[in-house]
Design a protein around this motif. Structure first.
Motif, mmCIF file in Angstrom:
data_model
loop_
_atom_site.group_PDB
_atom_site.id
_atom_site.type_symbol
_atom_site.label_atom_id
_atom_site.label_comp_id
_atom_site.label_asym_id
_atom_site.label_seq_id
_atom_site.Cartn_x
_atom_site.Cartn_y
_atom_site.Cartn_z
ATOM 1 N N ALA A 50 0.646 -1.172 0.049
ATOM 2 C CA ALA A 50 0.033 0.219 0.035
ATOM 3 C C ALA A 50 0.736 1.338 -0.110
ATOM 4 O O ALA A 50 1.798 1.094 0.859
ATOM 5 N N ILE A 51 0.902 2.568 -0.471
ATOM 6 C CA ILE A 51 0.866 4.301 -0.785
ATOM 7 C C ILE A 51 0.085 4.717 -0.280
ATOM 8 O O ILE A 51 -1.367 4.594 -0.469
ATOM 9 N N ALA A 52 0.443 5.145 1.069
ATOM 10 C CA ALA A 52 -0.153 6.054 2.064
ATOM 11 C C ALA A 52 0.491 7.176 2.219
ATOM 12 O O ALA A 52 1.484 7.258 1.978
ATOM 13 N N GLY A 53 -0.522 8.107 2.810
ATOM 14 C CA GLY A 53 -0.201 9.249 3.385
ATOM 15 C C GLY A 53 -1.491 10.469 2.743
ATOM 16 O O GLY A 53 -2.378 10.013 1.981
ATOM 17 N N PRO A 54 -1.106 11.384 3.666
ATOM 18 C CA PRO A 54 -1.964 12.581 3.303
ATOM 19 C C PRO A 54 -2.526 12.971 2.133
ATOM 20 O O PRO A 54 -2.095 13.243 0.677
ATOM 21 N N LEU B 204 4.442 2.025 1.766
ATOM 22 C CA LEU B 204 5.591 2.719 1.864
ATOM 23 C C LEU B 204 4.152 4.183 2.574
ATOM 24 O O LEU B 204 3.354 4.310 1.936
ATOM 25 N N LEU B 205 4.414 5.120 3.399
ATOM 26 C CA LEU B 205 3.915 5.994 3.981
ATOM 27 C C LEU B 205 4.796 7.735 3.085
ATOM 28 O O LEU B 205 6.490 7.505 3.576
ATOM 29 N N LEU B 206 4.002 8.098 2.745
ATOM 30 C CA LEU B 206 4.799 9.577 1.516
ATOM 31 C C LEU B 206 4.374 10.871 2.161
ATOM 32 O O LEU B 206 3.394 10.816 2.795
ATOM 33 N N ALA B 207 4.949 11.889 2.098
ATOM 34 C CA ALA B 207 4.915 12.948 2.436
ATOM 35 C C ALA B 207 5.528 14.001 1.444
ATOM 36 O O ALA B 207 6.459 14.639 1.914
ATOM 37 N N ARG B 208 5.423 13.466 0.142
ATOM 38 C CA ARG B 208 6.069 13.912 -0.769
ATOM 39 C C ARG B 208 7.648 13.324 -1.198
ATOM 40 O O ARG B 208 8.202 13.462 -2.314
ATOM 41 N N GLU B 209 8.132 13.487 0.168
ATOM 42 C CA GLU B 209 9.138 12.541 0.372
ATOM 43 C C GLU B 209 9.090 11.191 1.442
ATOM 44 O O GLU B 209 8.236 11.213 2.124
#
Length: 246
Positions: free
Chosen positions: A35-39, A204-209
């Motif tokens: 899963a790709i997660a993040g705001p 993968l937790l993203l916040a632009r990086e």
């Protein structure tokens, strides 16, 4: 033992000429369920489009030994033009283009496989319905049937459960579990953290990086989620939203 399938080497991806994802390095292993997660605005959909080959990195490289037709890509529902006059069975049969070619004739085998795919997603009897007449959940079932027919090695799902009912979500999660059992590689952009924890072993937790990447139990920790949220609040404060969607 799992083997490396896709490698990211210091990847930066731009959206509307602005960097949307920065400095992604890591690997996706064959047969994994990630899963790709993040705001909102974190670059999740941008990264998925780069994996699919729809966007090229502005810096760094995405390496794999796959052909374009070995990827199955399900876009966000808002990217589907439901006004286009096409039936359910015609939409599903698009998944057979590797066998028929862009303008090839659909044979008995392809039609049988398409009907079996429709049965697998619970859409028997919908063959002649126009996609514009379907509910959001029915349309998503059609798109999953198309992916079943495509028989891809890597399946990319961009927010597959947005605005659909709980029963459809359960049925489609069962199909994802089936793909995982068949050792296909599945990568999905998702917003529901509990859903991710319950069904996706890798995240993968993203916040632009990248905030964290690895086993979901470690990635989706309260500390990591707070860090991602804090970064998103800084974007809002700076009025620097470079991506309208996920």
């Amino acid at each position: 033992m799992s083997s490396e399938l896709i490698r990211f080497d210091d990847v930066t991806i731009a959206y509307n000429r602005h960097p949307a994802v920065h400095h992604i390095s890591g690997t996706i292993t064959a047969g994994s369920l990630t899963a790709i997660a993040g705001p909102n605005g974190a670059g999740k959909s941008t990264l998925l489009k780069a994996i699919a080959g729809e966007l090229r990195p502005a810096a760094g490289t995405i390496k794999h030994g796959l052909q374009r037709n070995e990827f199955g890509y399900l876009p966000q529902a808002t990217d589907i033009d439901r006004r286009f006059p096409i039936s359910v069975i015609e939409t599903v049969l698009v998944g057979a283009w590797r066998q028929t070619g862009a303008f090839g004739r659909v044979g008995k085998c392809e039609m049988t496989n398409a009907l079996q795919a429709m049965s697998a997603v619970g859409l028997e009897g919908f063959e002649t319905r126009q996609i514009g007449s379907l509910s959001a959940g029915q349309l998503q079932r059609v798109l999953f049937a198309r992916l079943l027919l495509q028989d891809a090695k890597v399946i990319l799902l961009d927010e597959p459960f947005t605005a659909i009912d709980a029963r459809t979500t359960r049925d489609l999660l069962d199909i994802i579990a089936r793909w995982h059992g068949e050792r296909r590689t599945v990568i999905a952009v998702l917003h529901d953290f509990e859903q991710i924890r319950a069904h996706f072993p890798q995240s993968l937790l993203l916040a632009r990086e990248p905030i964290a990447w690895g086993p979901t139990v470690d990635v989706m920790s309260a500390q990591n989620l707070l860090k991602a949220r804090a970064m998103a609040e800084r974007w809002d404060a700076d009025a620097d939203i470079c991506e309208p969607a996920a």
